[in-house]
Design a protein around this motif. Structure first.
Motif, short mmCIF file in Angstrom:
data_model
loop_
_atom_site.label_atom_id
_atom_site.label_comp_id
_atom_site.label_asym_id
_atom_site.label_seq_id
_atom_site.Cartn_x
_atom_site.Cartn_y
_atom_site.Cartn_z
N PRO A 16 5.38 9.38 16.61
CA PRO A 16 5.07 9.45 17.92
C PRO A 16 3.87 8.26 18.33
CG PRO A 16 3.87 11.29 16.90
CD PRO A 16 5.02 10.64 16.02
N ARG A 17 3.92 7.75 19.43
CA ARG A 17 2.85 6.72 19.95
C ARG A 17 2.19 7.14 21.15
NH1 ARG A 17 2.34 1.96 22.69
NH2 ARG A 17 4.49 1.80 23.05
N MET A 18 0.84 7.22 21.14
CA MET A 18 -0.01 7.81 22.20
C MET A 18 -0.05 6.64 23.36
SD MET A 18 -1.56 10.48 23.67
CE MET A 18 -2.12 11.45 22.29
N LEU A 19 0.31 7.00 24.59
CA LEU A 19 0.37 6.22 25.71
C LEU A 19 -0.98 6.29 26.61
CD1 LEU A 19 3.98 5.59 26.98
CD2 LEU A 19 2.49 4.14 25.21
N PRO A 20 -1.45 5.70 27.35
CA PRO A 20 -2.51 6.14 28.27
C PRO A 20 -2.19 7.10 29.15
CG PRO A 20 -2.35 3.56 28.41
CD PRO A 20 -1.04 4.07 27.40
N GLY A 21 -3.12 7.78 29.45
CA GLY A 21 -2.69 9.37 30.04
C GLY A 21 -2.30 10.54 29.04
N ARG A 78 0.32 1.79 12.36
CA ARG A 78 -1.08 1.30 12.58
C ARG A 78 -1.76 2.30 13.14
NH1 ARG A 78 0.35 -1.66 9.30
NH2 ARG A 78 1.22 -3.76 9.40
N PRO A 79 -3.26 2.21 12.82
CA PRO A 79 -3.99 3.18 13.38
C PRO A 79 -4.01 3.33 14.92
CG PRO A 79 -5.33 2.00 11.73
CD PRO A 79 -3.85 1.30 11.84
N GLY A 80 -4.01 4.40 15.61
CA GLY A 80 -3.96 4.31 17.20
C GLY A 80 -5.05 5.08 17.57
N ARG A 81 -4.98 5.96 18.57
CA ARG A 81 -5.76 6.62 19.20
C ARG A 81 -6.48 7.70 18.27
NH1 ARG A 81 -5.00 9.27 25.03
NH2 ARG A 81 -4.42 7.22 25.75
N TYR A 82 -7.60 8.08 18.13
CA TYR A 82 -8.04 9.01 17.24
C TYR A 82 -7.80 8.79 15.65
CZ TYR A 82 -7.94 11.37 21.82
OH TYR A 82 -8.20 11.48 23.11
N VAL A 139 -5.03 8.18 14.48
CA VAL A 139 -3.78 8.62 13.86
C VAL A 139 -2.77 7.44 13.73
CG1 VAL A 139 -1.85 10.14 14.54
CG2 VAL A 139 -4.18 10.88 14.83
N ARG A 140 -2.25 7.44 12.75
CA ARG A 140 -1.08 6.23 12.45
C ARG A 140 0.05 6.36 13.41
NH1 ARG A 140 0.33 6.42 6.78
NH2 ARG A 140 -0.32 8.67 7.06
N GLU A 141 0.44 5.23 13.84
CA GLU A 141 1.59 5.19 14.90
C GLU A 141 2.30 4.04 14.89
OE1 GLU A 141 -0.85 4.02 19.03
OE2 GLU A 141 -0.53 6.08 18.53
N PRO A 142 3.51 4.02 15.46
CA PRO A 142 4.20 2.73 15.60
C PRO A 142 3.43 1.61 16.38
CG PRO A 142 5.78 4.69 15.88
CD PRO A 142 4.28 5.01 16.05
N ALA A 143 3.80 0.50 15.90
CA ALA A 143 3.22 -0.68 16.82
C ALA A 143 3.46 -0.77 18.35
CB ALA A 143 3.61 -2.05 16.20
N ALA A 144 2.78 -1.12 19.19
CA ALA A 144 2.77 -1.12 20.52
C ALA A 144 4.11 -1.76 21.02
CB ALA A 144 1.57 -1.84 21.20
N ASP A 145 4.46 -2.82 20.30
CA ASP A 145 5.75 -3.67 20.64
C ASP A 145 7.02 -2.86 20.16
OD1 ASP A 145 5.50 -4.40 17.80
OD2 ASP A 145 5.88 -6.39 18.39
N ALA A 146 6.89 -1.57 19.40
CA ALA A 146 8.05 -1.03 18.79
C ALA A 146 8.86 -0.35 19.69
CB ALA A 146 7.50 0.21 17.86
N ALA A 147 10.26 -0.63 19.66
CA ALA A 147 11.11 -0.02 20.81
C ALA A 147 10.93 1.35 20.90
CB ALA A 147 12.55 -0.33 20.35
N VAL A 148 10.86 1.85 22.16
CA VAL A 148 10.91 3.34 22.56
C VAL A 148 12.25 3.93 22.33
CG1 VAL A 148 10.45 5.01 24.31
CG2 VAL A 148 8.83 3.07 23.90
N GLU A 149 12.47 5.01 21.84
CA GLU A 149 13.72 6.01 21.60
C GLU A 149 13.51 7.30 22.47
OE1 GLU A 149 15.73 6.10 18.07
OE2 GLU A 149 14.88 4.22 17.19
N ALA A 150 14.61 7.55 23.11
CA ALA A 150 14.83 8.93 23.61
C ALA A 150 15.23 9.88 22.70
CB ALA A 150 15.75 8.74 24.68
N LEU A 151 14.61 11.20 22.90
CA LEU A 151 15.04 12.18 22.06
C LEU A 151 16.39 12.61 22.21
CD1 LEU A 151 11.78 14.18 21.57
CD2 LEU A 151 12.70 12.21 20.15
N GLY A 152 17.26 13.36 21.47
CA GLY A 152 18.39 13.88 21.75
C GLY A 152 18.82 14.91 20.66
N PRO A 153 20.02 15.48 20.86
CA PRO A 153 20.43 16.64 20.08
C PRO A 153 20.58 16.26 18.50
CG PRO A 153 22.27 16.05 21.33
CD PRO A 153 21.04 15.14 21.76
N ASP A 154 20.34 14.95 18.25
CA ASP A 154 20.69 14.48 16.71
C ASP A 154 19.07 14.55 16.15
OD1 ASP A 154 19.52 12.29 18.51
OD2 ASP A 154 20.39 10.86 16.96
#
Length: 97
Positions: free
Chosen positions: A44-49, A64-68, A70-85
């Motif tokens: 997961p990567r935390m977004l504003p809001g 990379r360190p993110g909010r609080y 917590v390590r998270e993917p880089a801001a330019d990492a491709a976003v993926e939708a969750l699914g049954p897999d």
């Protein structure tokens, strides 16, 4: 490892994990297992809001360190939708029935 025997794990193609904090369960063995089984790792990567997105990461070292802190993917990492897999592993502090 019990996780490797779970039908949910065996059937998933992607595993959504969290980057643990110092007081949380270490996941290095889970990451190694998933990589050995050719499962894609999502984090997961935390977004504003306080919204979350999910991105694939090839190496834990790419987080990379993110909010609080917590390590998270880089801001330019491709976003993926969750699914049954996807199998989601979620940290918890307390559980009951």
């Amino acid at each position: 490892m019990r996780l490797s025997r779970a039908p949910e794990y065996r059937s998933c193609r992607r595993l959504l994990l969290y980057a643990e904090l110092p007081h949380e369960l270490p996941l290095a063995s889970v990451v190694a297992l998933a990589q050995a089984d050719a499962k894609r790792l999502l984090f997961p990567r935390m977004l504003p809001g306080s919204r979350l997105t999910w991105s694939s990461v090839d190496r834990i070292e790419d987080l990379r360190p993110g909010r609080y802190g917590v390590r998270e993917p880089a801001a330019d990492a491709a976003v993926e939708a969750l699914g049954p897999d996807v199998l989601v592993l979620v940290p918890g502090v307390a559980f009951d029935e």
